[in-house]
Design a protein around this motif. Structure first.
Motif, PDB file in Angstrom:
ATOM      1  N   SER A 194       0.664  -1.076  -0.300  1.00  0.00           N
ATOM      2  CA  SER A 194      -0.356   0.258   0.065  1.00  0.00           C
ATOM      3  C   SER A 194       0.706   1.427  -0.376  1.00  0.00           C
ATOM      4  O   SER A 194       0.747   2.274  -0.775  1.00  0.00           O
ATOM      5  CB  SER A 194      -1.228   0.057   1.095  1.00  0.00           C
ATOM      6  OG  SER A 194      -2.148  -1.117   1.513  1.00  0.00           O
ATOM      7  N   TRP A 195       2.163   1.066   0.543  1.00  0.00           N
ATOM      8  CA  TRP A 195       2.894   2.598   0.521  1.00  0.00           C
ATOM      9  C   TRP A 195       3.555   2.079  -0.734  1.00  0.00           C
ATOM     10  O   TRP A 195       3.549   3.906  -1.438  1.00  0.00           O
ATOM     11  CB  TRP A 195       3.601   1.689   2.047  1.00  0.00           C
ATOM     12  CG  TRP A 195       5.225   3.441   2.529  1.00  0.00           C
ATOM     13  CD1 TRP A 195       5.197   4.509   1.537  1.00  0.00           C
ATOM     14  CD2 TRP A 195       5.505   3.546   3.812  1.00  0.00           C
ATOM     15  NE1 TRP A 195       4.941   5.319   1.843  1.00  0.00           N
ATOM     16  CE2 TRP A 195       5.827   4.819   3.117  1.00  0.00           C
ATOM     17  CE3 TRP A 195       5.843   2.660   4.185  1.00  0.00           C
ATOM     18  CZ2 TRP A 195       6.788   5.072   4.256  1.00  0.00           C
ATOM     19  CZ3 TRP A 195       6.495   3.145   5.386  1.00  0.00           C
ATOM     20  CH2 TRP A 195       7.386   4.800   5.439  1.00  0.00           C
TER      21      TRP A 195
ATOM     22  N   GLU B  76       2.055   1.623  -3.164  1.00  0.00           N
ATOM     23  CA  GLU B  76       1.555   1.939  -4.636  1.00  0.00           C
ATOM     24  C   GLU B  76       1.158   3.709  -4.427  1.00  0.00           C
ATOM     25  O   GLU B  76       0.804   4.628  -5.001  1.00  0.00           O
ATOM     26  CB  GLU B  76       0.085   1.242  -3.670  1.00  0.00           C
ATOM     27  CG  GLU B  76      -0.077   0.252  -4.377  1.00  0.00           C
ATOM     28  CD  GLU B  76      -1.469  -0.246  -4.294  1.00  0.00           C
ATOM     29  OE1 GLU B  76      -2.738   0.607  -3.309  1.00  0.00           O
ATOM     30  OE2 GLU B  76      -2.037  -1.664  -3.716  1.00  0.00           O
TER      31      GLU B  76
ATOM     32  N   GLU C  83       3.498  -9.149   5.135  1.00  0.00           N
ATOM     33  CA  GLU C  83       2.953  -9.353   3.741  1.00  0.00           C
ATOM     34  C   GLU C  83       3.343 -10.054   3.191  1.00  0.00           C
ATOM     35  O   GLU C  83       4.332 -10.570   3.298  1.00  0.00           O
ATOM     36  CB  GLU C  83       3.055  -8.195   2.864  1.00  0.00           C
ATOM     37  CG  GLU C  83       1.564  -7.063   3.372  1.00  0.00           C
ATOM     38  CD  GLU C  83       2.064  -5.135   2.138  1.00  0.00           C
ATOM     39  OE1 GLU C  83       3.199  -5.782   1.298  1.00  0.00           O
ATOM     40  OE2 GLU C  83       1.278  -4.442   2.852  1.00  0.00           O
TER      41      GLU C  83
ATOM     42  N   SER D  90       3.633   1.257   6.845  1.00  0.00           N
ATOM     43  CA  SER D  90       2.913   2.965   6.661  1.00  0.00           C
ATOM     44  C   SER D  90       4.116   3.590   7.424  1.00  0.00           C
ATOM     45  O   SER D  90       4.545   3.348   8.712  1.00  0.00           O
ATOM     46  CB  SER D  90       1.920   3.004   6.829  1.00  0.00           C
ATOM     47  OG  SER D  90       0.981   2.999   8.973  1.00  0.00           O
TER      48      SER D  90
END
Length: 370
Positions: free
Chosen positions: A290-291, A293, A354, A362
């Protein structure tokens, strides 16, 4: 549970006594060309630390078994054979080998010690590749500068530096007998097992990193000269059948004893170590999906180009469930408006898994006003 030999404090007191006299031995005056360490050719420039790290990392791999065990290994001949620890591959014939260029290859255990913690893994795809240079005859000495390369806690190709701080260390952890070991100050952790101990003067492998002291940053390495003949015998004539080794719970202790808080703190420290060494690609790889992205590699790297050095002044870690929170105060030597300035920041990271890999999920930071 990852197989990693980890030594308790009581056993360590016994180890210190066994090598105290030898640690004070007078250095041999035998010329280097007679005792095994490679010499520089006429006109050849001595390699820098960065050159030695780069050339070593290319030939160090992460080894994983289908039971989830993990360790390290390194290419030692042109047949595609890796040296590693027996406790890394005990009980299996086939392993997965992850190379520094992100390939995942099949490896076969072709030789393994029953009382010596050494094994050889053959990877056919690596045949013909030039191996790491080895110190075949000479032993390292107290005070020699060394580096250890491996995959501690799953962080592939991690480098730590230090010195040989003791020699002739010996102890017993069933089923293995460890003797004539190097004691090293280079920090190691679970997953370093089987990685090379490299002489910084020459870039040649002095030993196989094999055990660590759980109470501090002290490691132990098997001299390569002590086991090379045995390993080369297996390479010439692979074992048709492998012995059934029994690894005790004492040997398997480290991974269970390593909490999420410890792992999270180690990851953040390792992240800043990568920034300090300008390895932005590796630092970026420690970020979660997510970071990534929301932050391209180009922008990530640009954000750290003016950072000269980062020192962690204080760190506090808490965990809840499968995630940890790491809050740290850091001092940053950075370039601003054409001048070098020292700034302080408070940073907070969320750390979690992950795809079975610990990542920085984050992060945020704020300037601490003077």
């Amino acid at each position: 549970m990852r197989k990693k030999v980890w030594i308790g404090a009581i056993g360590f007191l016994l180890i210190l006594g066994s090598g105290a006299v030898a640690a004070l031995a007078i250095r041999s005056e035998m010329p280097k060309q007679l005792d095994g360490r490679p010499l520089l050719a006429v006109g050849e420039v001595k390699k820098s630390l960065k050159d030695i790290i780069f050339e070593t990392q290319k030939l160090v791999v992460m080894i994983e078994t289908d039971t989830g065990e993990q360790g390290s290994g390194f290419l030692y001949n042109t047949e595609g054979d890796l040296l590693t620890n027996a406790h890394v591959v005990a009980g299996v014939r086939h392993v997965k080998v992850k190379t520094s260029d992100a390939r995942v290859l099949d490896g076969e255990v072709i030789g393994i010690g029953t009382d010596t913690d050494v094994a050889v893994v053959r990877v056919k795809e690596l045949a013909g590749t030039d191996p790491l240079p080895l110190v075949r005859y000479e032993k390292g000495e107290v005070g020699d500068d060394v580096l250890a390369v491996g995959s501690p806690l799953g962080l592939q190709n991690t480098v730590t530096t230090g010195i040989i701080s003791g020699v002739n260390r010996s102890f017993q952890i069933n089923p293995y007998t460890y003797k004539d070991l190097y004691q090293i100050s280079a920090p190691i952790a679970p997953g370093n097992s089987g990685g090379p101990l490299v002489d910084l003067a020459t870039g040649a492998v002095l030993g196989i990193n094999s055990a660590g002291l759980e109470e501090g940053t002290i490691g132990f390495s098997i001299p390569i000269a002590n086991v090379l003949a045995m390993a080369e015998g297996w390479s010439r004539q692979p074992m048709p059948m492998l012995p059934n080794l029994s690894i005790t719970e004492e040997n398997n202790k480290a991974e269970d004893d390593t909490s999420l808080e410890q792992l999270a703190g180690y990851l953040v420290t390792h992240f800043y170590d990568s920034i300090n060494s300008r390895d932005y690609v590796y630092a970026y790889s420690l970020l979660g999906g997510s970071w990534k992205e929301g932050t391209s590699y180009v922008n990530f790297r640009k954000g750290y180009l003016t950072t000269r050095n980062v020192v962690i002044d204080d760190m506090h870690v808490t965990s809840s469930g499968e995630e940890a929170s790491v809050t740290a105060v850091i001092s940053v030597d950075e370039r601003k408006n054409g001048e070098n300035v020292l700034s302080k920041y408070q940073v907070t990271y969320k750390v979690g898994y992950e795809n079975d890999q610990l990542k920085l999920l984050s992060g945020k930071g704020k300037v601490i006003r003077k």
